[in-house]
Design a protein around this motif. Structure first.
Motif, PDB file in Angstrom:
ATOM      1  N   SER A 117       0.809  -1.224   0.000  1.00  0.00           N
ATOM      2  CA  SER A 117       0.000   0.000   0.000  1.00  0.00           C
ATOM      3  C   SER A 117       0.839   1.271   0.000  1.00  0.00           C
ATOM      4  N   GLU A 118       2.024   1.204  -0.559  1.00  0.00           N
ATOM      5  CA  GLU A 118       2.852   2.403  -0.666  1.00  0.00           C
ATOM      6  C   GLU A 118       2.222   3.377  -1.659  1.00  0.00           C
ATOM      7  N   PRO A 119       2.297   4.687  -1.371  1.00  0.00           N
ATOM      8  CA  PRO A 119       1.737   5.665  -2.314  1.00  0.00           C
ATOM      9  C   PRO A 119       2.392   5.566  -3.699  1.00  0.00           C
ATOM     10  N   GLY A 120       1.598   5.733  -4.711  1.00  0.00           N
ATOM     11  CA  GLY A 120       2.025   5.609  -6.097  1.00  0.00           C
ATOM     12  C   GLY A 120       0.929   4.904  -6.856  1.00  0.00           C
ATOM     13  N   THR A 121       1.226   4.471  -8.050  1.00  0.00           N
ATOM     14  CA  THR A 121       0.210   3.795  -8.845  1.00  0.00           C
ATOM     15  C   THR A 121       0.711   2.420  -9.254  1.00  0.00           C
ATOM     16  N   ASN A 122      -0.061   1.743 -10.076  1.00  0.00           N
ATOM     17  CA  ASN A 122       0.316   0.420 -10.588  1.00  0.00           C
ATOM     18  C   ASN A 122      -0.488   0.149 -11.851  1.00  0.00           C
ATOM     19  N   PRO A 123      -0.029  -0.798 -12.657  1.00  0.00           N
ATOM     20  CA  PRO A 123      -0.721  -1.049 -13.930  1.00  0.00           C
ATOM     21  C   PRO A 123      -2.194  -1.417 -13.773  1.00  0.00           C
ATOM     22  N   GLU A 124      -2.519  -2.205 -12.762  1.00  0.00           N
ATOM     23  CA  GLU A 124      -3.908  -2.636 -12.604  1.00  0.00           C
ATOM     24  C   GLU A 124      -4.822  -1.461 -12.261  1.00  0.00           C
ATOM     25  N   GLU A 125      -4.345  -0.557 -11.422  1.00  0.00           N
ATOM     26  CA  GLU A 125      -5.123   0.628 -11.073  1.00  0.00           C
ATOM     27  C   GLU A 125      -5.369   1.488 -12.317  1.00  0.00           C
ATOM     28  N   LEU A 126      -4.357   1.613 -13.153  1.00  0.00           N
ATOM     29  CA  LEU A 126      -4.505   2.413 -14.372  1.00  0.00           C
ATOM     30  C   LEU A 126      -5.460   1.745 -15.350  1.00  0.00           C
ATOM     31  N   ILE A 127      -5.412   0.415 -15.446  1.00  0.00           N
ATOM     32  CA  ILE A 127      -6.360  -0.307 -16.304  1.00  0.00           C
ATOM     33  C   ILE A 127      -7.777  -0.145 -15.761  1.00  0.00           C
ATOM     34  N   ALA A 128      -7.925  -0.204 -14.444  1.00  0.00           N
ATOM     35  CA  ALA A 128      -9.246  -0.014 -13.834  1.00  0.00           C
ATOM     36  C   ALA A 128      -9.789   1.376 -14.159  1.00  0.00           C
ATOM     37  N   ALA A 129      -8.952   2.403 -14.035  1.00  0.00           N
ATOM     38  CA  ALA A 129      -9.387   3.764 -14.349  1.00  0.00           C
ATOM     39  C   ALA A 129      -9.762   3.877 -15.823  1.00  0.00           C
ATOM     40  N   ALA A 130      -8.943   3.285 -16.690  1.00  0.00           N
ATOM     41  CA  ALA A 130      -9.221   3.335 -18.120  1.00  0.00           C
ATOM     42  C   ALA A 130     -10.530   2.623 -18.451  1.00  0.00           C
ATOM     43  N   HIS A 131     -10.755   1.452 -17.841  1.00  0.00           N
ATOM     44  CA  HIS A 131     -11.973   0.699 -18.149  1.00  0.00           C
ATOM     45  C   HIS A 131     -13.203   1.431 -17.627  1.00  0.00           C
ATOM     46  N   ALA A 132     -13.140   1.947 -16.397  1.00  0.00           N
ATOM     47  CA  ALA A 132     -14.281   2.680 -15.843  1.00  0.00           C
ATOM     48  C   ALA A 132     -14.594   3.907 -16.696  1.00  0.00           C
ATOM     49  N   GLY A 133     -13.566   4.654 -17.078  1.00  0.00           N
ATOM     50  CA  GLY A 133     -13.783   5.861 -17.869  1.00  0.00           C
ATOM     51  C   GLY A 133     -14.306   5.568 -19.260  1.00  0.00           C
ATOM     52  N   CYS A 134     -13.734   4.570 -19.906  1.00  0.00           N
ATOM     53  CA  CYS A 134     -14.137   4.214 -21.267  1.00  0.00           C
ATOM     54  C   CYS A 134     -15.583   3.720 -21.298  1.00  0.00           C
ATOM     55  N   PHE A 135     -15.903   2.792 -20.416  1.00  0.00           N
ATOM     56  CA  PHE A 135     -17.254   2.245 -20.347  1.00  0.00           C
ATOM     57  C   PHE A 135     -18.282   3.346 -20.080  1.00  0.00           C
ATOM     58  N   THR A 136     -17.977   4.217 -19.135  1.00  0.00           N
ATOM     59  CA  THR A 136     -18.922   5.262 -18.747  1.00  0.00           C
ATOM     60  C   THR A 136     -19.161   6.235 -19.892  1.00  0.00           C
ATOM     61  N   MET A 137     -18.098   6.608 -20.601  1.00  0.00           N
ATOM     62  CA  MET A 137     -18.268   7.506 -21.743  1.00  0.00           C
ATOM     63  C   MET A 137     -19.043   6.818 -22.864  1.00  0.00           C
ATOM     64  N   GLN A 138     -18.761   5.536 -23.119  1.00  0.00           N
ATOM     65  CA  GLN A 138     -19.493   4.781 -24.142  1.00  0.00           C
ATOM     66  C   GLN A 138     -20.982   4.755 -23.808  1.00  0.00           C
ATOM     67  N   LEU A 139     -21.299   4.517 -22.544  1.00  0.00           N
ATOM     68  CA  LEU A 139     -22.699   4.493 -22.127  1.00  0.00           C
ATOM     69  C   LEU A 139     -23.346   5.866 -22.301  1.00  0.00           C
ATOM     70  N   ALA A 140     -22.616   6.925 -21.984  1.00  0.00           N
ATOM     71  CA  ALA A 140     -23.154   8.278 -22.158  1.00  0.00           C
ATOM     72  C   ALA A 140     -23.524   8.531 -23.622  1.00  0.00           C
ATOM     73  N   PHE A 141     -22.670   8.071 -24.538  1.00  0.00           N
ATOM     74  CA  PHE A 141     -22.980   8.232 -25.966  1.00  0.00           C
ATOM     75  C   PHE A 141     -24.212   7.420 -26.358  1.00  0.00           C
ATOM     76  N   LEU A 142     -24.347   6.207 -25.843  1.00  0.00           N
ATOM     77  CA  LEU A 142     -25.513   5.381 -26.173  1.00  0.00           C
ATOM     78  C   LEU A 142     -26.795   5.986 -25.615  1.00  0.00           C
ATOM     79  N   ILE A 143     -26.714   6.529 -24.412  1.00  0.00           N
ATOM     80  CA  ILE A 143     -27.886   7.189 -23.824  1.00  0.00           C
ATOM     81  C   ILE A 143     -28.255   8.420 -24.653  1.00  0.00           C
ATOM     82  N   GLN A 144     -27.269   9.151 -25.107  1.00  0.00           N
ATOM     83  CA  GLN A 144     -27.518  10.317 -25.962  1.00  0.00           C
ATOM     84  C   GLN A 144     -28.200   9.906 -27.262  1.00  0.00           C
ATOM     85  N   ARG A 145     -27.715   8.813 -27.871  1.00  0.00           N
ATOM     86  CA  ARG A 145     -28.340   8.323 -29.115  1.00  0.00           C
ATOM     87  C   ARG A 145     -29.789   7.920 -28.902  1.00  0.00           C
TER      88      ARG A 145
END
Length: 141
Positions: free
Chosen positions: A40-68
């Protein structure tokens, strides 16, 4: 469109450390190490970055589908939990669990389920998790 990030590592896997930098500057010599990844040392890691990327990508994709569908979300809040599990001599990412809480006026449950499932299947990061990987490796002396 191509987005780039760079990793720099010094030392051994367990005792070394590194930093991550993105062209946008959002990450700028951001530390990562064994301790930021498995402890639990401060900093980041690949899995955390993948999690952020997946959450952000999915959420934006859903926003576009809701808009459509002619609607707009008041709020879409997504958490992605990436699981890293032992795999032979190393590890593998074997799951990304998305948890979505949405506020979308006038959207019924059936349409919401349809759009959320479509967003999960079609966001680029979801597709990446089953992508072909290429490698151009050069050993400099």
């Amino acid at each position: 469109m191509i987005r780039k990030a760079r990793a720099l590592w010094r030392g051994t896997g367990r005792d070394g450390d590194g930093d991550l930098t993105t062209d946008s500057g959002v990450l700028s010599s951001t530390p990562y190490s064994f301790k930021t990844r498995f402890e639990s040392e401060p900093g980041t890691n690949p899995e955390e970055l993948i999690a952020a990327a997946h959450a952000g990508c999915f959420t934006m994709q859903l926003a576009f589908l809701i808009q459509r569908a002619g609607l707009a979300a008041d709020e879409l809040a997504t958490e992605a939990a990436i699981s890293l599990s032992p795999d032979g001599e190393g590890f593998k990412i074997d799951r990304s669990a998305l948890t979505l809480r949405a506020k979308v006026p006038a959207l019924d449950q059936a349409k919401f389920d349809e759009l959320a499932q479509a967003a999960e299947k079609n966001c680029p990061v979801s597709k990446l998790l089953n992508a072909q990987i290429t490698l151009d490796a050069t050993l400099e002396t």
